[in-house]
Design an enzyme around this catalytic site. Sequence first.
Site, PDB file in Angstrom:
ATOM      1  N   HIS A 180      -4.880   1.760   7.247  1.00 25.38           N
ATOM      2  CA  HIS A 180      -3.500   2.263   7.324  1.00 25.38           C
ATOM      3  C   HIS A 180      -3.287   3.382   6.291  1.00 25.38           C
ATOM      4  O   HIS A 180      -2.748   4.446   6.611  1.00 25.38           O
ATOM      5  CB  HIS A 180      -2.535   1.097   7.079  1.00 25.38           C
ATOM      6  CG  HIS A 180      -1.087   1.470   7.070  1.00 25.38           C
ATOM      7  ND1 HIS A 180      -0.189   1.027   8.020  1.00 25.38           N
ATOM      8  CD2 HIS A 180      -0.361   2.256   6.221  1.00 25.38           C
ATOM      9  CE1 HIS A 180       1.003   1.519   7.749  1.00 25.38           C
ATOM     10  NE2 HIS A 180       0.934   2.266   6.662  1.00 25.38           N
ATOM     11  N   GLU A 181      -3.727   3.134   5.055  1.00 25.42           N
ATOM     12  CA  GLU A 181      -3.475   4.111   3.984  1.00 25.42           C
ATOM     13  C   GLU A 181      -4.340   5.365   4.143  1.00 25.42           C
ATOM     14  O   GLU A 181      -3.881   6.479   3.874  1.00 25.42           O
ATOM     15  CB  GLU A 181      -3.703   3.468   2.608  1.00 25.42           C
ATOM     16  CG  GLU A 181      -2.782   2.299   2.289  1.00 25.42           C
ATOM     17  CD  GLU A 181      -1.316   2.597   2.500  1.00 25.42           C
ATOM     18  OE1 GLU A 181      -0.898   3.753   2.353  1.00 25.42           O
ATOM     19  OE2 GLU A 181      -0.570   1.651   2.847  1.00 25.42           O
ATOM     20  N   HIS A 215      -2.857   7.840   6.414  1.00 24.54           N
ATOM     21  CA  HIS A 215      -1.825   8.704   5.810  1.00 24.54           C
ATOM     22  C   HIS A 215      -2.439   9.985   5.254  1.00 24.54           C
ATOM     23  O   HIS A 215      -1.841  11.054   5.315  1.00 24.54           O
ATOM     24  CB  HIS A 215      -1.118   7.976   4.662  1.00 24.54           C
ATOM     25  CG  HIS A 215       0.010   7.087   5.091  1.00 24.54           C
ATOM     26  ND1 HIS A 215       1.132   7.572   5.722  1.00 24.54           N
ATOM     27  CD2 HIS A 215       0.194   5.749   4.963  1.00 24.54           C
ATOM     28  CE1 HIS A 215       1.962   6.565   5.963  1.00 24.54           C
ATOM     29  NE2 HIS A 215       1.414   5.446   5.524  1.00 24.54           N
ATOM     30  N   GLN A 247       3.050   9.979   0.798  1.00 29.47           N
ATOM     31  CA  GLN A 247       4.327   9.262   0.967  1.00 29.47           C
ATOM     32  C   GLN A 247       5.285   9.522  -0.204  1.00 29.47           C
ATOM     33  O   GLN A 247       6.470   9.197  -0.128  1.00 29.47           O
ATOM     34  CB  GLN A 247       4.080   7.757   1.109  1.00 29.47           C
ATOM     35  CG  GLN A 247       3.359   7.378   2.402  1.00 29.47           C
ATOM     36  CD  GLN A 247       3.159   5.887   2.507  1.00 29.47           C
ATOM     37  OE1 GLN A 247       2.174   5.357   2.002  1.00 29.47           O
ATOM     38  NE2 GLN A 247       4.087   5.193   3.127  1.00 29.47           N
ATOM     39  N   CYS A 282       5.393   0.051   7.329  1.00 32.13           N
ATOM     40  CA  CYS A 282       5.073   1.197   6.476  1.00 32.13           C
ATOM     41  C   CYS A 282       6.320   1.549   5.671  1.00 32.13           C
ATOM     42  O   CYS A 282       7.423   1.602   6.233  1.00 32.13           O
ATOM     43  CB  CYS A 282       4.668   2.383   7.363  1.00 32.13           C
ATOM     44  SG  CYS A 282       4.293   3.876   6.428  1.00 32.13           S
ATOM     45  N   LEU A 283       6.140   1.802   4.377  1.00 30.93           N
ATOM     46  CA  LEU A 283       7.305   2.130   3.544  1.00 30.93           C
ATOM     47  C   LEU A 283       7.963   3.437   3.996  1.00 30.93           C
ATOM     48  O   LEU A 283       9.126   3.670   3.688  1.00 30.93           O
ATOM     49  CB  LEU A 283       6.891   2.211   2.074  1.00 30.93           C
ATOM     50  CG  LEU A 283       6.502   0.868   1.438  1.00 30.93           C
ATOM     51  CD1 LEU A 283       5.960   1.081   0.033  1.00 30.93           C
ATOM     52  CD2 LEU A 283       7.676  -0.100   1.415  1.00 30.93           C
ATOM     53  N   GLY A 286       0.833  -1.189   0.000  1.00 29.46           N
ATOM     54  CA  GLY A 286       0.000   0.000   0.000  1.00 29.46           C
ATOM     55  C   GLY A 286       0.873   1.246   0.000  1.00 29.46           C
ATOM     56  O   GLY A 286       2.002   1.224   0.516  1.00 29.46           O
TER      57      GLY A 286
HETATM   58  C1  Y12 Z   1      -1.056  -4.565   6.329  1.00 34.48           C
HETATM   59  C2  Y12 Z   1      -0.098  -3.836   7.005  1.00 34.48           C
HETATM   60  C3  Y12 Z   1       0.345  -2.629   6.514  1.00 34.48           C
HETATM   61  C4  Y12 Z   1      -0.197  -2.133   5.330  1.00 34.48           C
HETATM   62  C5  Y12 Z   1       0.272  -0.808   4.824  1.00 34.48           C
HETATM   63  C6  Y12 Z   1       1.276  -0.897   3.716  1.00 34.48           C
HETATM   64  N1  Y12 Z   1       2.602  -1.205   4.215  1.00 34.48           N
HETATM   65  C7  Y12 Z   1       3.567  -1.657   3.412  1.00 34.48           C
HETATM   66  O1  Y12 Z   1       3.360  -1.835   2.240  1.00 34.48           O
HETATM   67  C8  Y12 Z   1       4.892  -1.897   4.038  1.00 34.48           C
HETATM   68  C9  Y12 Z   1       5.879  -2.403   3.320  1.00 34.48           C
HETATM   69  C10 Y12 Z   1       7.249  -2.578   3.777  1.00 34.48           C
HETATM   70  C11 Y12 Z   1       8.146  -3.223   2.906  1.00 34.48           C
HETATM   71  C12 Y12 Z   1       9.474  -3.372   3.263  1.00 34.48           C
HETATM   72  O2  Y12 Z   1      10.378  -3.926   2.385  1.00 34.48           O
HETATM   73  C13 Y12 Z   1      10.616  -5.281   2.385  1.00 34.48           C
HETATM   74  O3  Y12 Z   1      10.040  -6.012   3.153  1.00 34.48           O
HETATM   75  C14 Y12 Z   1      11.564  -5.785   1.373  1.00 34.48           C
HETATM   76  C15 Y12 Z   1       9.921  -2.923   4.493  1.00 34.48           C
HETATM   77  O4  Y12 Z   1      11.245  -3.199   4.831  1.00 34.48           O
HETATM   78  C16 Y12 Z   1      12.209  -2.234   4.739  1.00 34.48           C
HETATM   79  O5  Y12 Z   1      11.899  -1.105   4.539  1.00 34.48           O
HETATM   80  C17 Y12 Z   1      13.605  -2.661   4.912  1.00 34.48           C
HETATM   81  C18 Y12 Z   1       9.044  -2.261   5.342  1.00 34.48           C
HETATM   82  C19 Y12 Z   1       7.708  -2.083   4.985  1.00 34.48           C
HETATM   83  C20 Y12 Z   1      -1.156  -2.837   4.670  1.00 34.48           C
HETATM   84  C21 Y12 Z   1      -1.598  -4.055   5.157  1.00 34.48           C
HETATM   85 CO    CO Z   2       2.237   3.557   5.588  1.00 33.09          CO
END
Ligand code: Y12
Ligand code: CO
Length: 176
Positions: free
Chosen positions: A137-138, A141, A50, A95-96, A45
């Site tokens: 979550h989104e 933001h 962001q 969260c990214l 997401g």
């Molecule tokens: C469930 C929980 C949270 C959401 C919101 C969207 N969150 C994300 O998309 C988070 C992604 C994320 C990805 C990462 O990268 C890797 O895993 C390779 C990360 O790790 C690093 O930054 C090193 C952290 C978060 C929606 C549904």
């Molecule tokens: Co986020």
Amino acid sequence: MILDIVTYPNPILKKISKPVERFDKELHKLLDDMYETMLKAEGVGLAGIQVGVDRRVLIIDIGDKEGKQSPQTRIEVINPEFLEWEGTQRGKEGCLSIPEYYDEVERYGRVKVKFFDRYGKEHIVDADGLLAVAFQHETDHLDGKLFVERLDYIRRKKFEKEWKKRLKNQKKQKKG
Ligand code: Y12
Ligand code: CO
């Protein structure tokens, strides 16, 4: 085009996003770029703010049953509004904009959301589980809120301590 992701504690993330008014080419390009950026960062997401755009736009792609993401599983969400919410669920979130930090947050278990797609067509979606979390979550933001602000007191303190430590280490590394 891959966009830069704004990271915590940048004050941009605290901005309240404004409604989208034009469903035009510029919006389509933003949505395309956001999707490319989200996939590259391995996210599920991403909200406009962001990537520095303070408009009420977000994308979600939690993938299919196997977790495989594709344009078929992508949801483009513009000017979302919650119509109904009920129950609770707890789960780990990341969260990214807050790399490498995951913790447990309480969310509604089911939500009904009204939103528009890139063409201005209205949709109403009933979501539970991971999709319901992603919508909450989104949408947070868009209101300048991060998941770490929803942690319970002890988890929030743990986050603040760890983040201070990270900033200190970053400063140390820069000094050489
Ligand atoms: C469930 C929980 C949270 C959401 C919101 C969207 N969150 C994300 O998309 C988070 C992604 C994320 C990805 C990462 O990268 C890797 O895993 C390779 C990360 O790790 C690093 O930054 C090193 C952290 C978060 C929606 C549904
Ligand atoms: Co986020």
